[in-house]
Design an enzyme around this catalytic site. Structure first.
Site, PDB file in Angstrom:
ATOM      1  N   HIS A 185      73.573 133.516  92.574  1.00  0.00           N
ATOM      2  CA  HIS A 185      72.397 132.863  92.916  1.00  0.00           C
ATOM      3  C   HIS A 185      72.458 131.642  94.026  1.00  0.00           C
ATOM      4  O   HIS A 185      71.527 131.295  94.413  1.00  0.00           O
ATOM      5  CB  HIS A 185      71.787 131.881  91.372  1.00  0.00           C
ATOM      6  CG  HIS A 185      71.044 132.847  90.389  1.00  0.00           C
ATOM      7  ND1 HIS A 185      70.116 133.524  90.865  1.00  0.00           N
ATOM      8  CD2 HIS A 185      71.550 133.181  89.104  1.00  0.00           C
ATOM      9  CE1 HIS A 185      69.902 134.257  89.564  1.00  0.00           C
ATOM     10  NE2 HIS A 185      70.542 133.894  88.566  1.00  0.00           N
ATOM     11  N   HIS A 197      77.860 136.412  88.447  1.00  0.00           N
ATOM     12  CA  HIS A 197      76.265 136.389  88.724  1.00  0.00           C
ATOM     13  C   HIS A 197      75.880 134.993  89.209  1.00  0.00           C
ATOM     14  O   HIS A 197      74.928 134.661  89.980  1.00  0.00           O
ATOM     15  CB  HIS A 197      75.761 136.542  87.399  1.00  0.00           C
ATOM     16  CG  HIS A 197      74.272 136.581  87.036  1.00  0.00           C
ATOM     17  ND1 HIS A 197      73.340 137.451  87.309  1.00  0.00           N
ATOM     18  CD2 HIS A 197      73.425 135.502  86.686  1.00  0.00           C
ATOM     19  CE1 HIS A 197      72.088 137.073  87.009  1.00  0.00           C
ATOM     20  NE2 HIS A 197      72.236 135.808  86.802  1.00  0.00           N
ATOM     21  N   GLU A 198      76.388 134.167  88.570  1.00  0.00           N
ATOM     22  CA  GLU A 198      76.096 132.558  88.801  1.00  0.00           C
ATOM     23  C   GLU A 198      76.238 132.271  90.521  1.00  0.00           C
ATOM     24  O   GLU A 198      75.372 131.470  91.159  1.00  0.00           O
ATOM     25  CB  GLU A 198      76.849 131.501  88.243  1.00  0.00           C
ATOM     26  CG  GLU A 198      76.479 131.792  86.746  1.00  0.00           C
ATOM     27  CD  GLU A 198      74.784 131.401  86.404  1.00  0.00           C
ATOM     28  OE1 GLU A 198      74.247 130.923  87.193  1.00  0.00           O
ATOM     29  OE2 GLU A 198      74.314 131.941  85.436  1.00  0.00           O
ATOM     30  N   GLU A 207      67.180 137.384  89.814  1.00  0.00           N
ATOM     31  CA  GLU A 207      68.049 137.809  88.511  1.00  0.00           C
ATOM     32  C   GLU A 207      68.475 139.474  88.878  1.00  0.00           C
ATOM     33  O   GLU A 207      69.756 139.495  88.695  1.00  0.00           O
ATOM     34  CB  GLU A 207      67.459 137.991  87.248  1.00  0.00           C
ATOM     35  CG  GLU A 207      66.857 136.455  86.730  1.00  0.00           C
ATOM     36  CD  GLU A 207      68.016 135.557  86.418  1.00  0.00           C
ATOM     37  OE1 GLU A 207      69.152 135.833  86.301  1.00  0.00           O
ATOM     38  OE2 GLU A 207      67.648 134.462  86.043  1.00  0.00           O
TER      39      GLU A 207
END
Length: 289
Positions: free
Chosen positions: A135, A131-132, A190
């Site tokens: 980003h 997920h990071e 997100e």
């Protein structure tokens, strides 16, 4: 680290730290950007330069796990093979604190807190890291720093008119750092990072059901002692329960769903075998008669 970092980066944003002092951005770094940010243009290189400066300050003021620490060994085992993802070069470290958090920055820095590693197994941790990475790859971290710079630069009329970053005062630079810390990713960002995480797990042969499991853990945390704070901080983000449901729905649609069973969590360093000490036999000395 004495100051409390409460909410996981997967819920909030790069630099979304609670009660942290603003990090000062040096004139040297800002000046090096020069014409690159003149007129409020902001390239990936500009964002990376600012992020690198801020992360260096964070690393200098927080307990970083050494190479022989069990946390570092585990993270290196899991994440070492993914230091280059989608053309982005990544670097990673562990902050040895009990708080539950993780964040990524525009320069490719990923920082994971020991508290997170204590409650998630390898697959769940990889889902969060994925997920990071999302980003960073999706330029969310670049946009967060760009927004912080533009907001603070516009506070000064002269800066606004000239578009020259070198005339910013130290106070303004401090405000930029504070704004970056307080920034939040949008719901859309997100959601896209969630999708990247699922794709990351699937592409690399990991159990995609760990994505749902990681969100269930966060959901349980939000319903616990920190529930009121978590609710406030998550007001601009999708709730963990829905995100877990979305991951489950996709896995089910693809015929991959199976209730996830958390595996053993081990953050200890392997015990080194003791080197056997060589004993030198004493030579018998013949006695003279």
């Amino acid at each position: 680290m004495r100051k409390r970092f409460i909410v996981l980066g997967i819920l909030l944003t790069v630099f979304s730290f609670s009660e942290m002092n603003a990090q000062k951005l040096s004139y040297k770094t800002m000046g090096a950007l020069g014409k690159g940010v003149s007129g409020f243009t902001f390239s990936d290189a500009d964002a990376a330069a600012l992020a690198k400066e801020s992360v260096a300050e964070l690393d200098a003021n927080n307990p970083v796990a050494g190479p022989e620490d069990g946390y570092s060994i585990r993270l290196n085992r899991l994440f070492g093979k993914h230091i280059s993802s989608e053309g982005v070069n990544l670097n990673y470290k562990v902050y040895v604190v009990k708080d539950i958090n993780a964040f990524a920055c525009a320069d490719g820095s990923v920082r994971v807190f020991a508290g997170l590693m204590n409650i998630m197994d390898d697959n769940e941790l990889l889902a969060v890291i994925g997920h990071e990475i999302g980003h960073v790859v999706n330029h969310d971290t670049r946009d967060a720093i760009k927004a912080a710079y533009k907001k603070e630069a516009l506070l000064d009329a002269a800066s606004s008119q000239s578009g020259n970053i070198e005339i910013l005062t130290g106070s303004q630079l401090g405000k930029i750092g504070s704004a970056m810390i307080d920034s939040k990713h949008s719901r859309k960002q997100e959601s896209q990072a969630d999708t990247f995480s699922y794709d990351f797990m699937k592409k690399n042969g990991y159990d995609v059901n760990a994505v749902e499991s990681a969100f269930r853990i966060l959901q349980n945390l939000s319903e616990g002692a920190e529930s009121s704070f978590m609710t406030k901080m998550m007001s601009s983000h999708p709730d963990s329960g829905k995100r877990a449901d979305d991951a489950k729905k996709r896995a089910t649609k693809e015929g991959l769903y199976k209730a996830y069973v958390q595996q053993k969590i081990d953050n200890t360093a392997p015990v080194k075998a003791k080197t056997a000490t060589k004993t030198t036999a004493k030579k018998a000395t013949a006695k003279k008669k």
